[in-house]
Design an enzyme around this catalytic site. Structure first.
Site, PDB file in Angstrom:
ATOM      1  N   TYR A  11      31.222 116.273   8.525  1.00 25.10           N
ATOM      2  CA  TYR A  11      32.258 115.261   8.752  1.00 25.10           C
ATOM      3  C   TYR A  11      32.664 114.645   7.412  1.00 25.10           C
ATOM      4  CZ  TYR A  11      34.616 111.007  10.103  1.00 25.10           C
ATOM      5  OH  TYR A  11      35.541 109.996  10.195  1.00 25.10           O
ATOM      6  N   GLU A  23      36.310 105.365  16.809  1.00 19.90           N
ATOM      7  CA  GLU A  23      36.043 104.192  15.966  1.00 19.90           C
ATOM      8  C   GLU A  23      35.827 102.946  16.824  1.00 19.90           C
ATOM      9  OE1 GLU A  23      35.311 103.994  12.876  1.00 19.90           O
ATOM     10  OE2 GLU A  23      35.984 105.912  12.074  1.00 19.90           O
ATOM     11  N   TRP A  43      27.723 105.620  13.023  1.00 14.75           N
ATOM     12  CA  TRP A  43      28.707 106.697  13.134  1.00 14.75           C
ATOM     13  C   TRP A  43      28.018 108.009  13.533  1.00 14.75           C
ATOM     14  CZ3 TRP A  43      33.377 107.060  14.450  1.00 14.75           C
ATOM     15  CH2 TRP A  43      34.112 108.213  14.223  1.00 14.75           C
TER      16      TRP A  43
END
Length: 183
Positions: A18, A40, A48
């Site tokens: 990512y 998000e 995350w």
């Protein structure tokens, strides 16, 4: 040796990929923008990494992030999402994801799109040159302004910190540190 932002230096291949291939890379595809907004928003208060590891479940559960399908979600769909341990089961965040799809569909019906909205604020990507991640803000005046405008349009779970992270994710803000090979 490959140089990365410190958070990208990990044995977690999904997280590292990512960092290397997606974060900070401009992508204004409408479906991608909605996906990243949902992710998000769900990330708020969590890591995350947790979200990335549940991303495929989010894609499946939120109709591959097709806003035209998500706006058709009903109470049965909401209950299905609330029972699915493969995603974050937060009532407010699930409602926000559905609500935000409704706002985007309304915009599309009016001939507007999310990418055009964002590029009114950021016509070309902002490329910061931070020496260290500690210099990166969690939010700034621009993310605060965009957050206020989005809330006024009816979006939910779009505070300034979430918006700043979203702008980083979709590449409208490039906050890879100066020494990172993936700038």
């Amino acid at each position: 040796m490959v140089k990365r932002c410190s958070w990208g230096n990990t044995d977690d291949l999904l997280y590292r990929n990512y960092h290397d291939q997606e974060w900070g890379k401009l992508n204004l595809n409408e479906k991608y923008l909605y996906e990243m907004l949902v992710l998000e928003s769900f990330q708020s208060g969590l890591s995350w990494s947790t979200i990335l590891h549940k991303r495929e479940n989010f894609r499946k559960d939120f109709a591959e992030f097709d806003v035209n399908k998500v706006v058709q979600f009903n109470d049965d769909d909401f209950q299905r999402l609330m029972q699915d341990a493969g995603i974050i089961r937060n009532r407010l965040k699930i409602n926000a994801a559905i609500n935000n799809a409704q706002v985007l569909v309304k915009w599309h019906q009016e001939g507007k799109n999310f990418a055009a909205f964002l590029t009114e604020f950021i016509p070309k990507p902002i490329d910061h040159h931070f020496k260290d991640e500690i210099d990166m803000p969690a939010k700034d005046e621009l993310s605060t302004q965009i957050s206020k405008t989005m809330k006024k349009a009816g979006f939910k779970f779009v505070g300034p910190t979430t918006v700043y992270s979203f702008l980083q994710a979709v590449g409208l803000i490039n906050d890879h540190i100066e020494a990172c090979d993936f700038r």
